[in-house]
Design a protein around this motif. Structure first.
Motif, short mmCIF file in Angstrom:
data_model
loop_
_atom_site.label_atom_id
_atom_site.label_comp_id
_atom_site.label_asym_id
_atom_site.label_seq_id
_atom_site.Cartn_x
_atom_site.Cartn_y
_atom_site.Cartn_z
N ARG A 112 0.93 -1.23 0.01
CA ARG A 112 -0.33 -0.25 -0.22
C ARG A 112 0.60 0.64 -0.04
O ARG A 112 0.85 2.24 0.84
CB ARG A 112 -0.84 -0.23 1.11
N GLY A 122 -7.93 -11.49 -5.77
CA GLY A 122 -7.19 -11.19 -4.39
C GLY A 122 -7.78 -9.88 -3.79
O GLY A 122 -8.04 -8.97 -2.74
N VAL A 123 -8.10 -9.01 -5.24
CA VAL A 123 -8.43 -7.55 -5.37
C VAL A 123 -9.66 -6.97 -5.92
O VAL A 123 -10.25 -5.87 -6.13
CB VAL A 123 -7.11 -6.81 -5.83
O1 LIG Z 1 -3.62 -9.09 0.20
C1 LIG Z 1 -4.63 -8.29 -0.04
O2 LIG Z 1 -5.93 -8.84 -0.02
P1 LIG Z 1 -5.94 -9.89 1.65
O3 LIG Z 1 -4.96 -9.57 2.88
O4 LIG Z 1 -7.14 -9.63 2.04
O5 LIG Z 1 -5.71 -10.81 1.04
C2 LIG Z 1 -5.48 -8.00 -1.68
O6 LIG Z 1 -3.79 -8.21 -2.97
C3 LIG Z 1 -5.46 -7.05 -2.68
O7 LIG Z 1 -4.77 -5.32 -1.26
P2 LIG Z 1 -5.28 -4.22 -0.53
O8 LIG Z 1 -6.11 -5.43 0.95
O9 LIG Z 1 -4.06 -3.48 -0.23
O10 LIG Z 1 -6.39 -4.06 -1.44
#
Ligand SMILES: O=C(OP(=O)(O)O)[C@H](O)COP(=O)(O)O
Ligand SMILES: Nc1ncnc2c1ncn2[C@@H]1O[C@H](COP(=O)(O)OP(=O)(O)O)[C@@H](O)[C@H]1O
Length: 616
Positions: free
Chosen positions: A108, A201-202
């Motif tokens: 981030r 995941g996003v």
């Molecule tokens: O690691 C992620 O989500 P998660 O920790 O919910 O599995 C994704 O890559 C989304 O990343 P973000 O929560 O910084 O948007």
């Protein structure tokens, strides 16, 4: 900034602000805010399967989730589950002679606060690039482009041959990704002919590289009952957008929005085209806190004027003047891939995740148990209310648990909690008790003087009511809660073994420090044991999966998901803008969104990293 408003408002008036006000019902219908299950079903249709499509010579932008754990000392990927999960998609596209352009976020970064070199040092995708080079070989993998949009990206893409792959640098180096700026999405979309989203995941993020602006971006259209709504509700994100993180939905009647003033580059060039865009009322992307049903009732409840068509200056000016509003209805306008890229598909990983998770979680074998932990408290705590309604057993550990403990009056020392959530947490706990959902919080925790590792001070603390006073705090002042204790781990195990379906997201403690990893390991073992006894077990989330994999306990788990927050939002059954952006036609029985128009967007708007300009 104040002196710019009159000018801006004049532009709003002389621009093509032509659409008459639509009645609320119509606004809502236009939203095509389908039940998420309909969206999922639509995306699982065979006609969206990329394995049956031709991509020879086409530039395919493949959104992936390469947000993987990295060893800070060596800079190496420590858990490649997410990369490995999408490698088959990359190879499939290569076998079809596509020119594959990989886009991902990593961590981030904060482009408005950090310099480009700081972001590069901390959040470059170069460790992933090295991994891909090993997996794919240098003749196929053409390396890491220095930026994800702009000249560097364009020239790297131009040099790409059929059957080759390029990785773009971290999309979050641009603030336009997080803010879902149409100009950012348009620049990204300009690199490709086809967009494939395989970043499960996003998909719960309303971000420029996820929806690639699909229907992304929020425009604020009103401030609830008694306020005014412009009939040209196409005031798009660059012009009016709730500042990220300033919306608090402690309950639906206490929604607060703080407006961000327009960014200067957006004003004159952008507004005419923005005003022409059709809008859709949709659920706000506010950390998944407000179910659409609430939004829709707030839409119904709001008083929208019917004339004059463009409200008054006062209506708009009032937004600027008024720092917060009650229950704002929000409109969201289509912007991106569905506009900028004609062909958009869900990738095979996304489809596999959807079918596996939807099958198992929408009509779960009961009892359904959910284990929630981790550190993304602000993101995930809102889901808790939905979980309490849907699950039979909810276990909360990780940093997440300390906000609930604090709401119960436990003194949590220096542990980071969400102050704004204390009262909602109390209501959630009351609701769980009323509904009969078994909500288990830690009864003992491990605390430490440092998050980095154990020192001479620290230990297991029983959380008894008598110790939770200022004189005798449960966690001493200045100390951190770093893991659940052994009693809690045993109670969690016992609760999990009684469940037929279990979903787990978020480690129970700061497990990367071995001394703080016992609680996470205990839950991993309980998941393994439950799996062997026939329970349907699902683990989601980058760190949770890494923890289970590192412990060698992933083998019996029924489904290892690449998404933590995304899986949670799927269970919650709302949101998922990344999925919705891929649905091009009607996605439900209700009226489909109007066809979107191909329009230009001011490319000067929301230019990338404000930190130092290297990626603008
Ligand atoms: O690691 C992620 O989500 P998660 O920790 O919910 O599995 C994704 O890559 C989304 O990343 P973000 O929560 O910084 O948007
Ligand atoms: N009590 C705690 N204090 C500090 N960090 C914690 C604590 N509990 C869990 N964490 C951290 O949470 C992170 C994972 O959180 P999150 O991203 O929400 O999970 P996931 O990636 O599985 O979705 C890990 O880095 C872990 O160290």
């Amino acid at each position: 900034m104040g002196s710019q408003f009159p000018q801006l408002l004049m532009v709003l008036y002389v621009g093509p602000c032509i659409e008459p006000l639509r009645p609320n019902k119509e606004l809502e219908d236009m939203a095509c805010e389908c039940p998420l299950q309909d969206v999922v079903e639509t995306l699982l249709q065979p006609n969206l399967d990329i394995s049956s499509k031709e991509f020879a010579g086409k530039r395919v932008l493949l959104r992936v989730d390469f947000n993987v754990p990295i060893d800070e000392a060596t800079g190496r990927v420590t858990d490649a589950s997410r990369i490995n999960a999408v490698l088959p998609t990359i190879k499939l596209l290569l076998s079809k002679n596509a020119r594959v352009i990989l886009a991902s976020h990593f961590g981030r970064p904060e482009p408005k606060k950090q310099t480009c070199s700081d972001m590069q040092a901390l959040y470059s995708l170069s460790p992933v690039s090295r991994w891909l080079e090993q997996e794919l070989g240098t003749s196929v993998f053409r390396g890491l482009a220095e930026d994800c949009i702009g000249v560097e990206a364009e020239s790297a893409v131009a040099a790409l041959q059929d059957g080759q792959v390029l990785l773009l640098e971290n999309t979050r180096f641009h603030s336009g990704d997080g803010s879902n700026c149409p100009a950012f999405s348009a620049s990204l979309a300009a690199l490709c002919d086809v967009f494939v989203n395989d970043a499960f995941g996003v998909v719960h993020r309303d971000q420029g590289s996820v929806t690639v602006g699909g229907r992304g971006g929020w425009g604020l259209v009103g401030c609830g009952a008694g306020s005014t709504l412009p009939s040209c509700p196409m005031l798009l994100p660059c012009v009016l957008k709730p500042a990220r993180g300033t919306i608090r939905c402690q309950d639906t009647s206490a929604t607060r929005v703080r407006l961000r003033p327009p960014r200067p580059p957006c004003t004159f060039a952008a507004i005419p085209s923005l005003l022409l865009q059709p809008c859709y009322a949709l659920r706000p992307s506010i950390g998944n806190l407000l179910p659409f049903s609430s939004l829709s009732s707030s839409l119904h409840g709001a008083r929208f004027p019917t004339a004059p068509p463009c409200v008054g200056l006062g209506g708009i000016a009032g937004w600027f003047a008024e720092p917060s509003c009650q229950s704002p209805p929000l409109l969201r306008c289509p912007q991106g891939v569905t506009r900028f890229v004609p062909q958009c598909y869900p990738g095979p990983l996304v489809r596999r995740e959807l079918s596996q998770l939807a099958d198992r979680l929408y009509e779960p074998e009961r009892p359904l148990g959910v284990v929630l932990g981790g550190a993304k408290v602000a993101d995930k705590i809102g889901v808790l209310a939905a979980l309490i309604e849907q699950a039979d057993v909810v276990l909360v550990g990780g940093r997440m648990a300390f906000t609930l403990l604090a709401a119960r009056g436990v003194a949590v020392g220096a542990t980071q909690i969400e102050e704004n959530w204390l009262e909602p947490c109390r209501r959630m706990m009351a609701r769980a008790a009323a509904r009969g959902t078994r909500l288990l919080l830690p009864s003992d925790v491990l605390w430490s003087a440092s998050l980095a590792g154990p020192g001479p001070e620290g230990g297991v603390q029983q959380l008894t009511p008598t110790c939770c006073t200022a004189d005798s705090p449960c966690i001493p002042a200045g100390r951190y809660g770093v893991d659940i204790g052994p009693d809690t781990a045993a109670a969690f195990r016992e609760a999990l073994l009684g469940c037929r379906t279990i979903f787990w997201n978020g480690p129970m403690g700061k497990f990367e420090v071995p001394e703080f990893g016992a609680g996470t390991l205990a839950v991993a073992r309980a998941m393994d044991e439950a799996s062997r006894r026939g329970a349907i077990t699902i683990i989601g989330g980058g760190d949770s999966v890494a923890a289970v994999t590192a412990a060698g306990l992933a083998g019996n788990i029924k489904h290892i998901s690449t998404g933590g927050g995304a899986s949670l939002e799927l269970i919650e059954g709302t949101g998922m803008p990344g999925l919705r952006a891929l649905v091009k036609g009607p996605c439900c029985q209700r009226r489909s969104p109007r066809a979107t128009q191909q329009q230009g967007v001011d490319s000067g708007c929301c230019k990338g990293c404000a930190g130092g300009g290297c990626c603008s």
